[in-house]
Motif scaffolding. Structure first.
Motif, short mmCIF file in Angstrom:
data_model
loop_
_atom_site.label_atom_id
_atom_site.label_comp_id
_atom_site.label_asym_id
_atom_site.label_seq_id
_atom_site.Cartn_x
_atom_site.Cartn_y
_atom_site.Cartn_z
N LYS A 1 22.96 -5.35 12.69
CA LYS A 1 21.92 -6.12 12.00
C LYS A 1 20.60 -6.09 12.78
O LYS A 1 19.53 -5.88 12.21
N SER B 1 28.95 -6.09 13.91
CA SER B 1 28.06 -6.39 12.79
C SER B 1 26.72 -6.94 13.25
O SER B 1 25.66 -6.55 12.72
N GLU B 2 26.71 -7.84 14.24
CA GLU B 2 25.45 -8.44 14.69
C GLU B 2 24.54 -7.41 15.35
O GLU B 2 23.31 -7.44 15.17
N LYS B 3 25.12 -6.49 16.10
CA LYS B 3 24.31 -5.44 16.74
C LYS B 3 23.70 -4.53 15.68
O LYS B 3 22.53 -4.15 15.78
N PRO C 1 15.63 -10.88 14.29
CA PRO C 1 17.01 -11.36 14.33
C PRO C 1 17.33 -12.20 15.57
O PRO C 1 17.87 -11.70 16.55
#
Length: 356
Positions: free
Chosen positions: A202, A198-200, A273
């Motif tokens: 984003k 998920s973070e990648k 981010p």
């Protein structure tokens, strides 16, 4: 037909109006002939996208260098068909010199760029985008400058058209730098990308949203899935055939992004981010540099020379032709001999000039 009551002035006005209408119709006819240039990652899916949009049911082949095809679409019943010229640059960033070939003084007014970025290769994303768009912008600037030498009004109009996708009252109008030609950024291989952490996802989504908004471009994520086909065709066919723009918008990072040019904003995108502490450690002179360095912290660019990956098609075994290859070897020898002779002639010419 002139009426008996018309005076000379009325006839003159009617003639001028008729001439203007003819010119407008001629211009409208010329605008049905458009060009779209596909650039992007090597093996990123550019050929597949083109084939989809012109309804060709055939297996895509590797693009060796610069390839051309075209498509036709009818405007309506018993009307002439619009023609779209599709150019495709192969080799990723290894053949940048070829970018100048499709973009000319004759077609720049109806020319568009499609940048295809492979979402499954995030470490190559920024370098690919930056390299290709820089060289393309440089070529466009040169062509516009050439037009300006003989027709400054036309060159100014092309420059003004850059802002068509950004509303006059858009809050970011003074903070962005639209690309000099209509630009569509496509994130391909979404089927692989959706399985990223998920973070990648984003980081990649926010970064591409910033880049697209900064360049006044549309942004679209797609894959080979049939569900993505209609939206993809709508975006490309708008550039290629002047069809209506897609009204679909999706900014949810858990779904394929669909963001038409001018519909995003820096306030919606937010900051790069990274944590506040990490952002304070980044030294940047502009928002673009800040986003670049922040992205590189998450996805360090790979240290490799892209040009080394490109094979000479003439030496590729899959294209071997005995008779052709034998003749090519002879011509290569003749070319080398010609170069040596030309070099000797040039040197002797220089010596002759110096002794006069």
């Amino acid at each position: 037909m002139p009426r008996s009551s018309d005076n000379l002035w009325d006839l003159a006005v009617a003639e001028v109006q008729a001439k203007e209408n003819t010119e407008d119709e001629s211009t409208a006819s010329a605008e049905t002939d458009r060009s779209v240039f596909f650039i992007g990652n090597k093996n990123g899916g550019k050929t597949s996208i083109i084939l989809r949009c012109i309804d060709r049911d055939e297996a895509p082949k590797p693009t060796l260098a610069l390839e051309y095809t075209f498509g036709r679409k009818a405007k309506g019943h018993n009307t002439p068909k619009d023609i779209a010229h599709f150019w495709e640059l192969g080799g990723g960033t290894s053949l940048l010199d070829l970018i100048q070939i499709p973009i000319t003084v004759e077609n720049i007014r109806t020319f568009s760029i499609v940048l295809v970025l492979d979402l499954s290769k995030p470490n190559e994303l920024w370098h690919t985008m930056d390299s290709l768009l820089q060289v393309t912008r440089k070529r466009v600037d040169k062509v516009v400058a050439d037009i300006g030498k003989s027709n400054s009004k036309s060159a100014n109009q092309i420059t003004q058209n850059i802002w068509r996708t950004v509303a006059n009252n858009h809050p970011d109008r003074e903070l962005i730098d639209p690309f000099p030609l209509p630009l569509l950024i496509i994130g391909s291989k979404y089927d692989i990308f959706q399985d990223f952490e998920s973070e990648k996802r984003k980081i990649i989504c926010k970064t591409l949203r910033f880049l697209s908004h900064y360049f006044g471009a549309s942004l679209l994520f797609t894959s080979k899935a049939e569900a993505h086909k209609s939206v993809l065709r709508a975006f490309v066919n708008h550039l290629a055939f002047g069809q209506d723009k897609s009204k679909v918008v999706s900014m949810d990072q858990n779904k394929p992004l669909i963001i038409p040019a001018g519909s995003d904003s820096l306030s919606q995108i937010g900051t790069p981010p990274a944590s506040d502490g990490d952002l304070r450690q980044v030294s940047a002179r502009s928002p673009m540099e800040l986003w670049k360095k922040t992205y590189a912290r998450a996805f360090p660019p790979e240290n490799k020379n892209a040009s080394k990956d490109l094979k000479d098609p003439a030496k590729d075994a899959q294209y071997a032709e005995r008779d052709v290859d034998a003749m090519r070897a002879v011509k290569d020898q003749e070319l080398e001999q010609y170069k040596r002779n030309a070099d000797k002639s040039w040197k002797s010419m220089n010596l002759g000039l110096h002794t006069q």
